[in-house]
Design an enzyme around this catalytic site. Structure first.
Site, PDB file in Angstrom:
ATOM      1  N   HIS A   1       0.868  -1.183   0.000  1.00 57.36           N
ATOM      2  CA  HIS A   1       0.000   0.000   0.000  1.00 57.36           C
ATOM      3  C   HIS A   1       0.898   1.223   0.000  1.00 57.36           C
ATOM      4  CE1 HIS A   1      -3.755   2.253   0.749  1.00 57.36           C
ATOM      5  NE2 HIS A   1      -2.917   3.109   1.332  1.00 57.36           N
ATOM      6  N   CYS A   2       0.726   2.088  -0.992  1.00 58.06           N
ATOM      7  CA  CYS A   2       1.579   3.270  -1.130  1.00 58.06           C
ATOM      8  C   CYS A   2       0.793   4.524  -0.760  1.00 58.06           C
ATOM      9  CB  CYS A   2       2.109   3.377  -2.557  1.00 58.06           C
ATOM     10  SG  CYS A   2       3.116   4.860  -2.827  1.00 58.06           S
ATOM     11  N   PRO A   3       1.166   5.220   0.311  1.00 54.10           N
ATOM     12  CA  PRO A   3       0.442   6.443   0.674  1.00 54.10           C
ATOM     13  C   PRO A   3       0.606   7.559  -0.347  1.00 54.10           C
ATOM     14  CG  PRO A   3       2.397   6.167   2.053  1.00 54.10           C
ATOM     15  CD  PRO A   3       2.244   4.905   1.264  1.00 54.10           C
TER      16      PRO A   3
ATOM     17  N   ASN B   1      -3.284   4.456  -2.456  1.00 52.75           N
ATOM     18  CA  ASN B   1      -3.905   3.240  -2.980  1.00 52.75           C
ATOM     19  C   ASN B   1      -2.954   2.068  -2.805  1.00 52.75           C
ATOM     20  OD1 ASN B   1      -5.852   1.658  -4.156  1.00 52.75           O
ATOM     21  ND2 ASN B   1      -5.681   2.550  -6.206  1.00 52.75           N
TER      22      ASN B   1
END
Length: 299
Positions: A156-158, A162
């Protein structure tokens, strides 16, 4: 005594209270086709806004501090076109990575009726996620931020607010690539501009005062260097993950490989689409991946 083969229903956390499919409510009514995907996470939204702000700041410094005051019109036009094109592609890739469903499994589909409709054969099992009450396809993992199980979830990439998964990994790879390219381009232009200002009069090399010009250029240099290193490493990690067909979570957990091994070229085409074309570099081209829907596992 002859044993009758039975089907298996397994919970990923091995909690007995979740093993009954009747515990799940019926799946919600599906939304309209093509509905926009957006994660309402405060940290992710803030990071996405910061990403856009930093790109627009770089755009401002490149255009109004370095290119517009330049007397070399060919230099200004060529570099302006290249930088703006790369920035546009980076932001477009960011939007696609952020607003594309990464491969979320239908929520609440672990019902008795749906499990029976799978027509499992003897020796086959299905795995259920107790957190979102979904049947987990092979290589899917639950994201605590998205609150969904994501197919081939890498992480999960802030910064894109997403998950990076089966459906949006291409856009995330393009985002890291274009950010690395505009960072490198900005660093080169900052270096040339400093040399130009040292050779010429500082008051003539920018429309801003010399102290303001120096501060703006140093901030851009620091930003570009930081993101060049970060996105280059991330880009290389993603390409390696694609070529080996092993997500970041699978590498971290050292999960046993249960899927067929393919060539690196086939793995690249599975993410970027068939066949190879300029569409691989375009955030507007949706890859035709020909994905299967494997809910069943042979044990």
């Amino acid at each position: 005594m002859m044993l009758i083969p039975t089907h298996h229903f397994r919970d990923i956390e091995r909690k007995p209270e979740y093993l009954q499919p009747e515990k799940c409510a019926p799946p919600p009514f599906p939304g309209p086709a093509g509905a926009m995907w957006f994660i309402r996470d405060g940290c992710g939204i803030a990071c996405a806004i910061v990403t856009w702000f930093l790109v627009l700041y770089a755009e401002f410094v490149v255009l109004f501090v370095m290119l517009v005051p330049s007397r070399d019109y060919a230099y200004s036009i060529i570099n302006g076109i290249v930088f703006n094109l790369l920035a546009f592609l980076a932001l477009a890739s960011h939007c696609r990575a952020m607003l594309t469903d990464p491969g979320a499994v239908p929520k609440g589909n672990a019902t008795k009726e749906f499990i029976e409709s799978l027509q499992l054969k003897p020796g086959q099992v299905v795995y259920k996620c107790p957190k979102c009450c979904s049947i987990k396809p092979d290589r899917a993992h639950h994201c605590s931020v998205c609150k969904r199980c994501i197919r081939k979830m890498d992480h999960h990439c802030p910064w894109v607010n997403n998950c990076v998964g089966e459906n949006n990994q291409k856009y995330f790879v393009l985002f890291t690539m274009y950010i690395a390219l505009i960072s490198l381009h900005a660093l080169i232009m900052v270096g040339f501009h400093f040399l130009h200002c040292f050779e010429e009069d500082w008051t003539k090399c920018s429309s801003f005062s010399p102290p303001t010009t120096v501060i703006l250029l140093i901030l851009l240099c620091f930003e570009a260097l930081l993101f060049l290193i970060f996105t280059s490493v991330m880009f290389g990690t993603q390409v390696h993950s694609i070529c080996t067909d092993e997500t970041g979570i699978e590498q971290l957990k050292k999960e046993e490989r249960r899927w067929a091994k393919k060539t690196k070229w086939m793995n690249m085409k599975a993410v970027f689409g068939h066949p190879f074309s300029l569409g691989w570099a375009s955030p507007f081209a949706t890859p035709d991946q020909g994905k299967a829907d494997p809910y069943q596992y042979v044990v």
